[in-house]
Design a protein around this motif. Structure first.
Motif, PDB file in Angstrom:
ATOM      1  N   ALA A 124      58.787   2.023  49.844  1.00 30.84           N
ATOM      2  CA  ALA A 124      58.353   1.010  50.643  1.00 30.84           C
ATOM      3  C   ALA A 124      59.522   1.363  51.809  1.00 30.84           C
ATOM      4  O   ALA A 124      59.176   0.794  53.024  1.00 30.84           O
ATOM      5  CB  ALA A 124      58.244  -0.243  50.516  1.00 30.84           C
ATOM      6  N   ILE A 125      60.887   1.389  51.673  1.00 30.04           N
ATOM      7  CA  ILE A 125      61.779   1.536  52.577  1.00 30.04           C
ATOM      8  C   ILE A 125      62.164   2.903  52.766  1.00 30.04           C
ATOM      9  O   ILE A 125      63.403   3.243  53.261  1.00 30.04           O
ATOM     10  CB  ILE A 125      62.989   0.665  52.332  1.00 30.04           C
ATOM     11  N   GLN A 130      65.345   3.800  55.871  1.00 29.85           N
ATOM     12  CA  GLN A 130      65.194   3.024  57.079  1.00 29.85           C
ATOM     13  C   GLN A 130      66.247   1.716  56.794  1.00 29.85           C
ATOM     14  O   GLN A 130      66.813   1.573  55.842  1.00 29.85           O
ATOM     15  CB  GLN A 130      63.766   2.200  56.680  1.00 29.85           C
ATOM     16  N   ASP A 131      66.565   1.274  58.092  1.00 27.98           N
ATOM     17  CA  ASP A 131      67.733   0.160  58.069  1.00 27.98           C
ATOM     18  C   ASP A 131      67.011  -0.987  57.426  1.00 27.98           C
ATOM     19  O   ASP A 131      65.981  -1.266  57.652  1.00 27.98           O
ATOM     20  CB  ASP A 131      68.087   0.157  59.286  1.00 27.98           C
ATOM     21  N   LEU A 136      63.110  -5.443  56.739  1.00 28.93           N
ATOM     22  CA  LEU A 136      62.567  -6.775  56.678  1.00 28.93           C
ATOM     23  C   LEU A 136      61.723  -7.308  57.866  1.00 28.93           C
ATOM     24  O   LEU A 136      60.975  -8.024  57.701  1.00 28.93           O
ATOM     25  CB  LEU A 136      63.950  -7.682  56.466  1.00 28.93           C
ATOM     26  N   LYS A 137      62.282  -6.721  59.016  1.00 32.79           N
ATOM     27  CA  LYS A 137      61.836  -7.358  60.264  1.00 32.79           C
ATOM     28  C   LYS A 137      60.103  -7.032  60.274  1.00 32.79           C
ATOM     29  O   LYS A 137      59.245  -7.540  60.606  1.00 32.79           O
ATOM     30  CB  LYS A 137      62.472  -6.732  61.458  1.00 32.79           C
ATOM     31  N   GLU A 138      59.906  -5.556  59.951  1.00 32.65           N
ATOM     32  CA  GLU A 138      58.623  -5.267  59.851  1.00 32.65           C
ATOM     33  C   GLU A 138      57.750  -5.201  58.675  1.00 32.65           C
ATOM     34  O   GLU A 138      56.387  -4.842  58.498  1.00 32.65           O
ATOM     35  CB  GLU A 138      58.609  -3.666  60.219  1.00 32.65           C
TER      36      GLU A 138
END
Length: 254
Positions: A124-125, A130-131, A136-138
């Motif tokens: 998922a990341i 991914q940062d 978490l924002k997206e």
């Protein structure tokens, strides 16, 4: 892995078509995606998938250009959590009976403070490509959350279910819906269709997409088109094998 908003738009517009996969070979999922399905409903509720096999189907759907939607086996955290970490495009949660159950299970899909999802993303990341802050924002918008309406009790509570902000869409399950009122095996019974119509009307009023999960039967497809669903998950690998085999055998032996 981050196509949630695309599918939110397409489900509501009626431009997304899904198909079901029950058999284990991920090549089947990739093939159906390549043949033109917009999303693949990977059925971990009734299919014989283990976690590794399920991940391969998710990757195969995406490799074929389709969204990977997983119907999980239950509403429990230990079932839902690893599926979310696989980087799905949509989760379908079966046999939700009311808004209390719906709220609890939707919270399992969201990180605090909105939900109770534990932190441990893997695919998922993007395997840590991914940062974390961006992820978490997206994350909430990266996949869609669908509740299946497949019991008469759920229809009676459908307006309250649809009011939950974390819910993106509902999808009708005619087979179990028919069983919940004593008509199992007859999903086109007028009483079943009347319940489906109530759920569809409520979804339209709530401005949330409503779909139906069915096989490739022409009469059922036309019935739900007339009822006005926004999207279909329609047809499956087992039915296609059955139809193709019977048609070919009949042609040779007639």
């Amino acid at each position: 892995m981050n196509r949630g908003n695309e599918f939110r738009k397409r489900l509501l517009e009626g431009t997304a078509l899904g198909g079901h996969v029950f058999l284990n070979d991920p090549a089947i999922t990739e093939a159906l995606a390549l043949h033109g399905y917009d999303f693949i409903w990977i059925d971990a509720e009734h299919g014989a998938f283990d976690k590794q096999n399920l991940l391969m189907h998710i990757m195969a759907a995406n490799a074929g250009g389709a969204g990977a939607f997983v119907r999980v086996a239950s509403q429990e955290m230990d079932i839902i959590k690893p599926v979310l970490e696989m980087g799905i495009d949509g989760i379908i949660i079966p046999m939700v009976l009311d808004e209390v159950e719906a709220k609890r299970v939707l919270e399992l899909c969201l990180y605090p403070p909105k939900g109770t999802r534990g932190f441990g993303p893997r695919r998922a990341i993007g395997y840590n490509s991914q940062d974390v802050t961006s992820y978490l924002k997206e994350s909430e918008e990266s996949f869609i959350r669908i509740i299946q309406i497949e019991h008469v009790k759920a229809v009676h509570h459908v307006e309250a279910i649809l009011s939950l902000p974390a819910l993106d869409a509902i999808i009708i399950g005619p087979n179990d819906l028919s069983g919940s009122i004593g008509h199992l095996g007859n999903p086109l019974h007028p009483d079943v269709l009347a319940l489906a119509e109530l759920a569809i009307k409520a979804a339209k009023e709530a401005k949330k997409p409503v779909g139906v999960s069915i096989g490739p039967d022409t009469k059922t497809i036309e019935t739900y088109k007339a009822l006005g669903v926004d999207f279909f998950s329609c047809g499956d690998d087992i039915s296609f094998l059955q139809q193709g085999a019977r048609q070919t055998i009949s042609m040779v032996r007639k």
